[in-house]
Scaffold this active site. Structure first.
Site, PDB file in Angstrom:
ATOM      1  N   GLY A 163       0.839  -1.196   0.000  1.00  0.00           N
ATOM      2  CA  GLY A 163       0.000   0.000   0.000  1.00  0.00           C
ATOM      3  C   GLY A 163       0.870   1.240   0.000  1.00  0.00           C
ATOM      4  O   GLY A 163       2.025   1.202  -0.435  1.00  0.00           O
ATOM      5  N   SER A 164       0.320   2.321   0.517  1.00  0.00           N
ATOM      6  CA  SER A 164       1.028   3.597   0.427  1.00  0.00           C
ATOM      7  C   SER A 164       2.163   3.700   1.454  1.00  0.00           C
ATOM      8  O   SER A 164       2.160   2.996   2.479  1.00  0.00           O
ATOM      9  CB  SER A 164       0.043   4.742   0.644  1.00  0.00           C
ATOM     10  OG  SER A 164      -0.471   4.650   1.944  1.00  0.00           O
ATOM     11  N   THR A 165       3.081   4.602   1.192  1.00  0.00           N
ATOM     12  CA  THR A 165       4.186   4.825   2.131  1.00  0.00           C
ATOM     13  C   THR A 165       3.657   5.313   3.474  1.00  0.00           C
ATOM     14  O   THR A 165       4.119   4.869   4.537  1.00  0.00           O
ATOM     15  CB  THR A 165       5.185   5.823   1.520  1.00  0.00           C
ATOM     16  OG1 THR A 165       5.737   5.229   0.334  1.00  0.00           O
ATOM     17  CG2 THR A 165       6.322   6.151   2.482  1.00  0.00           C
ATOM     18  N   ALA A 166       2.656   6.213   3.460  1.00  0.00           N
ATOM     19  CA  ALA A 166       2.127   6.748   4.721  1.00  0.00           C
ATOM     20  C   ALA A 166       1.561   5.623   5.587  1.00  0.00           C
ATOM     21  O   ALA A 166       1.805   5.573   6.809  1.00  0.00           O
ATOM     22  CB  ALA A 166       1.048   7.789   4.430  1.00  0.00           C
ATOM     23  N   THR A 167       0.841   4.689   4.967  1.00  0.00           N
ATOM     24  CA  THR A 167       0.291   3.583   5.757  1.00  0.00           C
ATOM     25  C   THR A 167       1.414   2.652   6.219  1.00  0.00           C
ATOM     26  O   THR A 167       1.383   2.147   7.343  1.00  0.00           O
ATOM     27  CB  THR A 167      -0.771   2.809   4.942  1.00  0.00           C
ATOM     28  OG1 THR A 167      -1.761   3.737   4.507  1.00  0.00           O
ATOM     29  CG2 THR A 167      -1.433   1.742   5.773  1.00  0.00           C
ATOM     30  N   GLY A 168       2.403   2.444   5.378  1.00  0.00           N
ATOM     31  CA  GLY A 168       3.555   1.632   5.782  1.00  0.00           C
ATOM     32  C   GLY A 168       4.222   2.216   7.023  1.00  0.00           C
ATOM     33  O   GLY A 168       4.600   1.492   7.952  1.00  0.00           O
ATOM     34  N   GLU A 206       5.763  -3.290   0.897  1.00  0.00           N
ATOM     35  CA  GLU A 206       5.789  -2.929  -0.537  1.00  0.00           C
ATOM     36  C   GLU A 206       4.993  -1.640  -0.657  1.00  0.00           C
ATOM     37  O   GLU A 206       3.758  -1.659  -0.644  1.00  0.00           O
ATOM     38  CB  GLU A 206       5.150  -4.039  -1.376  1.00  0.00           C
ATOM     39  CG  GLU A 206       5.907  -5.359  -1.347  1.00  0.00           C
ATOM     40  CD  GLU A 206       7.190  -5.340  -2.165  1.00  0.00           C
ATOM     41  OE1 GLU A 206       7.532  -4.290  -2.739  1.00  0.00           O
ATOM     42  OE2 GLU A 206       7.860  -6.375  -2.212  1.00  0.00           O
ATOM     43  N   CYS A 218       1.713  -0.077  -8.787  1.00  0.00           N
ATOM     44  CA  CYS A 218       2.812   0.435  -7.954  1.00  0.00           C
ATOM     45  C   CYS A 218       4.041   0.718  -8.812  1.00  0.00           C
ATOM     46  O   CYS A 218       4.574   1.816  -8.801  1.00  0.00           O
ATOM     47  CB  CYS A 218       3.132  -0.557  -6.858  1.00  0.00           C
ATOM     48  SG  CYS A 218       3.420  -2.219  -7.462  1.00  0.00           S
ATOM     49  N   GLU A 268       3.248  10.900  -6.641  1.00  0.00           N
ATOM     50  CA  GLU A 268       2.750   9.697  -7.317  1.00  0.00           C
ATOM     51  C   GLU A 268       1.311   9.943  -7.773  1.00  0.00           C
ATOM     52  O   GLU A 268       0.415  10.125  -6.955  1.00  0.00           O
ATOM     53  CB  GLU A 268       2.780   8.511  -6.347  1.00  0.00           C
ATOM     54  CG  GLU A 268       2.375   7.208  -7.000  1.00  0.00           C
ATOM     55  CD  GLU A 268       2.248   6.044  -6.006  1.00  0.00           C
ATOM     56  OE1 GLU A 268       1.937   6.260  -4.821  1.00  0.00           O
ATOM     57  OE2 GLU A 268       2.462   4.896  -6.447  1.00  0.00           O
TER      58      GLU A 268
HETATM   59  P1  NAD Z   1      -3.386   2.447   1.417  1.00  0.00           P
HETATM   60  O1  NAD Z   1      -2.085   2.558   2.123  1.00  0.00           O
HETATM   61  O2  NAD Z   1      -4.343   3.559   1.513  1.00  0.00           O
HETATM   62  O3  NAD Z   1      -4.194   1.160   1.916  1.00  0.00           O
HETATM   63  C1  NAD Z   1      -3.634  -0.137   1.853  1.00  0.00           C
HETATM   64  C2  NAD Z   1      -4.248  -1.002   2.945  1.00  0.00           C
HETATM   65  O4  NAD Z   1      -3.825  -0.529   4.227  1.00  0.00           O
HETATM   66  C3  NAD Z   1      -5.771  -1.016   2.977  1.00  0.00           C
HETATM   67  O5  NAD Z   1      -6.186  -2.342   3.193  1.00  0.00           O
HETATM   68  C4  NAD Z   1      -6.092  -0.131   4.171  1.00  0.00           C
HETATM   69  O6  NAD Z   1      -7.319  -0.427   4.789  1.00  0.00           O
HETATM   70  C5  NAD Z   1      -4.950  -0.468   5.102  1.00  0.00           C
HETATM   71  N1  NAD Z   1      -4.675   0.536   6.126  1.00  0.00           N
HETATM   72  C6  NAD Z   1      -4.975   1.859   6.108  1.00  0.00           C
HETATM   73  N2  NAD Z   1      -4.510   2.452   7.235  1.00  0.00           N
HETATM   74  C7  NAD Z   1      -3.916   1.484   7.965  1.00  0.00           C
HETATM   75  C8  NAD Z   1      -3.216   1.487   9.205  1.00  0.00           C
HETATM   76  N3  NAD Z   1      -3.061   2.597   9.925  1.00  0.00           N
HETATM   77  N4  NAD Z   1      -2.696   0.316   9.653  1.00  0.00           N
HETATM   78  C9  NAD Z   1      -2.824  -0.822   8.905  1.00  0.00           C
HETATM   79  N5  NAD Z   1      -3.481  -0.878   7.732  1.00  0.00           N
HETATM   80  C10 NAD Z   1      -4.012   0.263   7.265  1.00  0.00           C
HETATM   81  O7  NAD Z   1      -2.992   2.109  -0.101  1.00  0.00           O
HETATM   82  P2  NAD Z   1      -3.947   2.039  -1.363  1.00  0.00           P
HETATM   83  O8  NAD Z   1      -4.434   3.423  -1.665  1.00  0.00           O
HETATM   84  O9  NAD Z   1      -4.932   0.933  -1.198  1.00  0.00           O
HETATM   85  O10 NAD Z   1      -2.927   1.572  -2.503  1.00  0.00           O
HETATM   86  C11 NAD Z   1      -2.239   2.462  -3.332  1.00  0.00           C
HETATM   87  C12 NAD Z   1      -0.800   2.605  -2.884  1.00  0.00           C
HETATM   88  O11 NAD Z   1      -0.212   1.321  -2.776  1.00  0.00           O
HETATM   89  C13 NAD Z   1       0.062   3.369  -3.877  1.00  0.00           C
HETATM   90  O12 NAD Z   1       0.942   4.232  -3.191  1.00  0.00           O
HETATM   91  C14 NAD Z   1       0.868   2.274  -4.557  1.00  0.00           C
HETATM   92  O13 NAD Z   1       2.082   2.712  -5.107  1.00  0.00           O
HETATM   93  C15 NAD Z   1       1.050   1.309  -3.442  1.00  0.00           C
HETATM   94  N6  NAD Z   1       1.307  -0.033  -3.948  1.00  0.00           N
HETATM   95  C16 NAD Z   1       2.556  -0.565  -3.783  1.00  0.00           C
HETATM   96  C17 NAD Z   1       2.843  -1.828  -4.297  1.00  0.00           C
HETATM   97  C18 NAD Z   1       4.217  -2.431  -4.158  1.00  0.00           C
HETATM   98  O14 NAD Z   1       4.375  -3.600  -4.456  1.00  0.00           O
HETATM   99  N7  NAD Z   1       5.209  -1.705  -3.710  1.00  0.00           N
HETATM  100  C19 NAD Z   1       1.837  -2.558  -4.962  1.00  0.00           C
HETATM  101  C20 NAD Z   1       0.577  -1.988  -5.100  1.00  0.00           C
HETATM  102  C21 NAD Z   1       0.322  -0.724  -4.576  1.00  0.00           C
END
Ligand code: NAD
Length: 477
Positions: A229-234, A251, A285, A383
C-alpha cells in the site's frame, strides 16, 4: 488431500459467488464505472480479527506438520479451483475494481493468481546450507514464522493477496487477510474459492477499514505482516508493530522514472512505454510515472506515444473492447485531476486528454500525456497513480539520472536504448529496487521484487520471497 478440481466440479456462477460474499445488511460497494451497486460487505471489528487470528493460530501447527509435498500439491489444487472459477471471479473483479476483462485486466489478474500459486509451488525451498566442520556443521534452516497478516491495496486486489498468501502457506504459515475497503468483495470471493479446497482455517479474511489493519499490525498473535500500500500507511504499520517487534515486508508507493536515451527508435518503443505507464490505467505500484526523454528524440517519442495512446479504448470493464477503465475511487480521480491541473497551470503542454467530463457517470479520467513539464511540478514529484504521464525533456544523461534519483521513493525504474550495455550502465546508477531495460513493470514469480528508500523493505517472489515468510534457524554442532 483434496482431489483436483475441474470446471465441471464447481460450475460456480457469478450469482453464486456474489451471494457467498455479500451481506444484505452490509456497506454498499459501488461499480466505479457506473456507480451501480455491486454488492454489500460486512465490515468486521477488532473482536472479529481476534477470532480469525485465534482460528488460524490453532490451525498452524497441523499445517506446518504436513510435508512440503503435501503443501505443494494443495497450492496446485488451489490454482485448479481458481481456474475453474475464473470467469465469475474476473467479472466480480471487473465490476468492483473497474479494470477491463481484457488486456492486462481482470482475466489476466485471475489467471496470474493461478499461475503464481503454481510458480510458488515450484520454487526451490531455501535452507540446508552448511558451514564449518563437516562432522558437526552449522546448518541454516528456515522455520515457519507462524501467523502471517496480509494487508492489501485496491489496485490488484486478488493478485497481491496471492503474492502474500502463497509463499506464506508454502513455508508452513497460516494467514489472516485484510483486504482494502475499496475492493473487499474480490478478495472475499477469491478466498471463498480457496476455502473450498484448503484445510479449514489456514487462510481467513477479515474485511474492514484501517482499524482492522492497525489491529493486525499491533496484534500479539500475528508474527509477521506483509503489507502492500502507500508509504504513509507503511509508516503507520511500522509504528503499530513496534511493541511486538513484528517482522514486516513493506511494498510501498513509488514514482518510477523511465530514461529514454538518444539512440532509441521512437516507434519501436512507443507501445512498451505506453503499457509501462498505463497498465491498469496507471493504478500500478511499479508503473512508469515520469518519463525523461533526450531532447534529440523528444518530439518523435511524444508523437509516437500519443499515437499509441489515442488508439487505446477506455470504458466500462465488462465491455469486451476496452483495455483501460475508470479510476477505482473518486479520491484517486481527484488526485489525478488536481495534478494534471497543476501541470496545465504551470504552462505545460497537454498532448492528449486532460479534459475529463465531470458530469459523466463513473470515475473515468482520460488517458493524458503532458509534455514540456518542469521536473519540480507536482505531476512529476508526486505519485499520480492514474492515467496521466508527464514527459520531461533532458539534454545530458547525468541530469536525467540525478532527476530520477532525487525523490525519496525507489520502487522501479527503466532505461530505454538500442545499446543494452549503455542502458545497463545507466541502470546500475538508479536508486530503485528493479530497473528494467526496454520495458517497465514486468514481474516474474522467480525474480525477487522489492523497493528502495521509502518504497519499502523486504523482498517478495522467488526463493527470497519464501525466506521472507520464514525464520532462519542455525543448528550448530
Ligand atoms: P493504502 O495505504 O491507503 O491502503 C492499503 C491497505 O492498508 C488497505 O487495506 C487499508 O485499509 C490499510 N490501512 C490503512 N490504514 C492502515 C493502518 N493505519 N494500519 C494498517 N493498515 C491500514 O494504499 P492504497 O491506496 O490501497 O494503494 C495504493 C498505494 O499502494 C500506492 O501508493 C501504490 O504505489 C502502493 N502499492 C505498492 C505496491 C508495491 O508492491 N510496492 C503494490 C501496489 C500498490
Amino acid at each position: 488431500m483434496s482431489a483436483p478440481v475441474s470446471p465441471e466440479d464447481t460450475a460456480l456462477t457469478y450469482d453464486d459467488l456474489l451471494a457467498a460474499v455479500t451481506d444484505p445488511s452490509g456497506r454498499e460497494v459501488l461499480d466505479p464505472a457506473t456507480g451501480e451497486l455491486v454488492g454489500r460487505v460486512r465490515e468486521r471489528t477488532a473482536a472479529d480479527l481476534d477470532d480469525a487470528v485465534a482460528a488460524v493460530r490453532a490451525a498452524q501447527p497441523a499445517w506446518a506438520a504436513r510435508s512440503d509435498a503435501d503443501r505443494v500439491a494443495l497450492l496446485h489444487v488451489a490454482a485448479d479451483a481458481i481456474e475453474a472459477a475464473a470467469e465469475p471471479l474476473a467479472e466480480l473483479l471487473s465490476r468492483e475494481q473497474g479494470k477491463p476483462l481484457n488486456g492486462t485486466g481482470a482475466r489476466f489478474e485471475v489467471g496470474g493468481c493461478a499461475a503464481w500459486l503454481r510458480a510458488t509451488a515450484a520454487t526451490p525451498l531455501p535452507g540446508g546450507e552448511t558451514v564449518g566442520d563437516p562432522d558437526t556443521p552449522a546448518v541454516l534452516n528456515y522455520r515457519p514464522v507462524g501467523v502471517v497478516g496480509a494487508i492489501g491495496p485496491w489496485n490488484w486486489p486478488m493478485m497481491i493477496t496471492i503474492w502474500q498468501i502463497a509463499p506464506a502457506l508454502r513455508m508452513g504459515n497460516t494467514v489472516v487477510v485484510k483486504p482494502s475497503e475499496h475492493t473487499p468483495l474480490s478478495v472475499l470471493a477469491l478466498l471463498h474459492v480457496l476455502d473450498g479446497v484448503l484445510p479449514a482455517d489456514v487462510v481467513r479474511a477479515v474485511a474492514g477499514g484501517r482499524e482492522v489493519g492497525a489491529g493486525m499490525a499491533g496484534h500479539p498473535d500475528v508474527d509477521k505482516v506483509m503489507f502492500t500500500g502507500s508509504t504513509a500507511t507503511g509508516q503507520a504499520i511500522i509504528r503499530s508493530s513496534a511493541d511486538t517487534v513484528k517482522r514486516l515486508t513493506l511494498e510501498l508507493g513509488g514514482n518510477d522514472a523511465g530514461i529514454v536515451l538518444p539512440d532509441v527508435d521512437p516507434q519501436a518503443i512507443a507501445e512498451g512505454l505506453f503499457w509501462g505507464a498505463f497498465i491498469n490505467t496507471g493504478q500500478t505500484c511499479a508503473a512508469l510515472k515520469r518519463l525523461y526523454v533526450h531532447t534529440d528524440v523528444y518530439d518523435a517519442v511524444c508523437s509516437a506515444l500519443t499515437e499509441v495512446a489515442r488508439a487505446m479504448p477506455m470504458g466500462r470493464g465488462l465491455d469486451e473492447e476496452n483495455v483501460l477503465g475508470p479510476l477505482q475511487n473518486r479520491a484517486q480521480y481527484e488526485i489525478v485531476a488536481g495534478l494534471v491541473e497543476s501541470a496545465r497551470e504551470s504552462g505545460a503542454r497537454i498532448l492528449l486528454g486532460g479534459d475529463p467530463d465531470p458530469q459523466a457517470p463513473g470515475n473515468f479520467y482520460p488517458t493524458t500525456l503532458v509534455a514540456d513539464v518542469d521536473d519540480a511540478n507536482p505531476l512529476v514529484a508526486q505519485e499520480q497513480f492514474g492515467p496521466a504521464l508527464p514527459i520531461i525533456r533532458y539534454t545530458d544523461v547525468e541530469e536525467a539520472i540525478a532527476a530520477a534519483n532525487r525523490l525519496d521513493v525507489g520502487l522501479g525504474a527503466s532505461v530505454w536504448s538500442s545499446d543494452r550495455d549503455a542502458a545497463r550502465e545507466v541502470a546500475g546508477r538508479l536508486e530503485a529496487g528493479t530497473v528494467w531495460i526496454n520495458s517497465h513493470g514486468m514481474v516474474h514469480p522467480f525474480i525477487p521484487f522489492g523497493g528502495h528508500k521509502r518504497s519499502g523493505y523486504g523482498l517478495e517472489f522467488g526463493v527470497e520471497g519464501l525466506k521472507a515468510v520464514a525464520v532462519p534457524q542455525i543448528i550448530n554442532g
